[in-house]
Design an enzyme around this catalytic site. Structure first.
Site, PDB file in Angstrom:
ATOM      1  N   ASN A  10       0.868  -1.177   0.000  1.00 20.15           N
ATOM      2  CA  ASN A  10       0.000   0.000   0.000  1.00 20.15           C
ATOM      3  C   ASN A  10       0.905   1.227   0.000  1.00 20.15           C
ATOM      4  OD1 ASN A  10      -1.769   2.075   0.476  1.00 20.15           O
ATOM      5  ND2 ASN A  10      -2.367   1.402   2.529  1.00 20.15           N
ATOM      6  N   TRP A  11       1.008   1.856  -1.146  1.00 17.12           N
ATOM      7  CA  TRP A  11       1.957   2.965  -1.290  1.00 17.12           C
ATOM      8  C   TRP A  11       1.431   4.251  -0.650  1.00 17.12           C
ATOM      9  CZ3 TRP A  11       3.871   2.436  -7.122  1.00 17.12           C
ATOM     10  CH2 TRP A  11       4.451   1.173  -7.277  1.00 17.12           C
ATOM     11  N   LYS A  12       0.183   4.245  -0.240  1.00 12.40           N
ATOM     12  CA  LYS A  12      -0.432   5.437   0.376  1.00 12.40           C
ATOM     13  C   LYS A  12      -0.196   6.655  -0.524  1.00 12.40           C
ATOM     14  CE  LYS A  12      -0.067   3.180   4.803  1.00 12.40           C
ATOM     15  NZ  LYS A  12       0.012   3.269   6.261  1.00 12.40           N
ATOM     16  N   HIS A  96      -9.465   1.172   5.055  1.00 12.09           N
ATOM     17  CA  HIS A  96      -8.176   1.352   5.733  1.00 12.09           C
ATOM     18  C   HIS A  96      -8.369   2.282   6.933  1.00 12.09           C
ATOM     19  CE1 HIS A  96      -4.033   2.486   6.534  1.00 12.09           C
ATOM     20  NE2 HIS A  96      -3.687   1.398   5.878  1.00 12.09           N
ATOM     21  N   GLU A  98      -6.697   4.652   7.968  1.00  9.93           N
ATOM     22  CA  GLU A  98      -6.504   6.084   7.662  1.00  9.93           C
ATOM     23  C   GLU A  98      -7.757   6.678   7.032  1.00  9.93           C
ATOM     24  OE1 GLU A  98      -2.817   5.506   5.565  1.00  9.93           O
ATOM     25  OE2 GLU A  98      -1.899   4.905   7.463  1.00  9.93           O
ATOM     26  N   GLU A 168      -5.137  -4.831  10.627  1.00 17.33           N
ATOM     27  CA  GLU A 168      -4.101  -3.813  10.814  1.00 17.33           C
ATOM     28  C   GLU A 168      -4.360  -3.071  12.126  1.00 17.33           C
ATOM     29  OE1 GLU A 168      -2.198  -2.595   6.830  1.00 17.33           O
ATOM     30  OE2 GLU A 168      -3.960  -1.357   7.077  1.00 17.33           O
ATOM     31  N   GLY A 174       2.837   2.349  10.763  1.00 19.38           N
ATOM     32  CA  GLY A 174       3.777   3.454  10.606  1.00 19.38           C
ATOM     33  C   GLY A 174       4.523   3.804  11.880  1.00 19.38           C
ATOM     34  N   SER A 212       3.703  -2.106  10.258  1.00 19.78           N
ATOM     35  CA  SER A 212       5.158  -2.190  10.444  1.00 19.78           C
ATOM     36  C   SER A 212       5.744  -3.535  10.028  1.00 19.78           C
ATOM     37  CB  SER A 212       5.531  -1.841  11.886  1.00 19.78           C
ATOM     38  OG  SER A 212       5.171  -0.493  12.175  1.00 19.78           O
ATOM     39  N   GLY A 233       3.019  -0.980   4.254  1.00 20.66           N
ATOM     40  CA  GLY A 233       3.109   0.427   3.892  1.00 20.66           C
ATOM     41  C   GLY A 233       4.546   0.810   3.571  1.00 20.66           C
ATOM     42  N   GLY A 234       5.236   1.402   4.535  1.00 22.47           N
ATOM     43  CA  GLY A 234       6.567   1.973   4.316  1.00 22.47           C
ATOM     44  C   GLY A 234       7.547   1.049   3.598  1.00 22.47           C
TER      45      GLY A 234
HETATM   46  P1  13P Z   1       3.263   0.448   7.614  1.00 24.75           P
HETATM   47  O1  13P Z   1       3.753  -0.848   7.015  1.00 24.75           O
HETATM   48  O2  13P Z   1       4.006   1.640   7.104  1.00 24.75           O
HETATM   49  O3  13P Z   1       3.170   0.370   9.101  1.00 24.75           O
HETATM   50  O4  13P Z   1       1.747   0.638   7.076  1.00 24.75           O
HETATM   51  C1  13P Z   1       0.850  -0.403   7.230  1.00 24.75           C
HETATM   52  C2  13P Z   1      -0.383  -0.084   6.473  1.00 24.75           C
HETATM   53  O5  13P Z   1      -1.146   0.777   6.860  1.00 24.75           O
HETATM   54  C3  13P Z   1      -0.644  -0.825   5.234  1.00 24.75           C
HETATM   55  O6  13P Z   1      -1.932  -0.587   4.766  1.00 24.75           O
END
Ligand code: 13P
Length: 250
Positions: A10-12, A96, A98, A168, A174, A212, A233-234
């Site tokens: 997920n590149w956000k 998600h 967020e 999640e 994050g 994470s 994510g990251g």
């Molecule tokens: P991180 O891997 O950066 O913690 O993000 C997780 C996430 O929200 C994937 O959708």
């Protein structure tokens, strides 16, 4: 029943079109031919077409990070399932944390989006997870069950092949603070039981862990019986780290 593991990035809200193209091309070269694992990339909306082109001819699947529940109309700023299908996109991340926390998406909105996704033949990656306050209050399972129930109750057995669940925990996203494999497995096991109670083909539905996930913790997580993949994510923003995650060794 054997479930194909899914590793989803997920590149956000990261990356220009040129950066997305580089990342997708790099991953296409490294992991594009794997047939034993599902690889999913969810770039920002602006880069969907480019990423789709960059992974054409590989087994990598492209997903949107969100979509409207409406087909069309006066919904300024929204992107509809019809428009995503027009781009050749057939997967979508929904609910998600967020979206829920920053943009106020409720369980009801997530439900409407899941129904819209099914109507248009999309595969949904439905995200659930508790906040730190909820975990500390001992409410993790209650919250996750409420979210799963709201999103998936009554969809019918056939919907199962179009549903992926992502657990999640909000406190792990994050933050570098990954859930322990035991913490994640406990919730994943509960989710699978709930899917069964809802009449869905629970043994065939992939349940991904997100929060994470990194090259150095993916192996342990993937060794758990009910952790069928990762939503990353990251660590999905670089070819090397996401390749290592796709190539986890359980
Ligand atoms: P991180 O891997 O950066 O913690 O993000 C997780 C996430 O929200 C994937 O959708």
């Amino acid at each position: 029943m054997a479930r194909t593991p899914i590793l989803a990035g997920n590149w956000k809200m990261h990356g220009t079109i040129a950066e997305a193209k580089d990342l997708a091309s790099g991953l296409a070269a490294r992991v594009g031919s794997r047939s034993d694992r599902g690889v999913v990339l969810a770039p920002p909306c602006t880069a969907l077409a480019t990423v789709r082109e960059a992974v054409a001819g590989t087994r990598i699947v492209v997903a949107a990070q969100n979509m409207s529940w409406a087909d069309k109309g006066a919904f300024t700023g929204e992107v509809s399932p019809v428009m995503l299908a027009d781009l050749g996109v057939g997967h979508v991340i929904l609910g998600h944390s967020e979206r829920r926390e920053i943009f106020g998406e409720t369980d009801e909105v997530v439900r409407k989006k899941v129904e819209a996704a099914l109507k248009h033949g999309f595969t949904s990656i439905v995200c659930v997870g508790e906040t730190l306050a909820e975990r500390d209050a001992g409410r993790t399972l209650e919250v996750v069950k409420r979210q799963v129930d709201a999103a998936l109750n009554g969809l019918g057995n056939d919907a199962g092949s179009k549903i992926v669940v992502a657990y999640e925990p909000v406190w792990a996203i994050g933050t570098g603070r990954v859930a322990t494999r035991e913490q994640a497995q406990e919730v994943h096991g509960e989710i699978r039981g709930l899917l069964r109670d809802l009449g869905l083909p629970a043994d065939a539905i992939a349940i991904l862990y997100g929060g994470s996930v990194k090259p150095d913790n993916v192996d342990g997580l993937m060794a758990e019986p009910d952790i069928d993949g990762a939503l990353v994510g990251g660590a999905s923003l670089e070819v090397e780290s996401f390749t290592r995650i796709v190539e986890y060794r359980a």
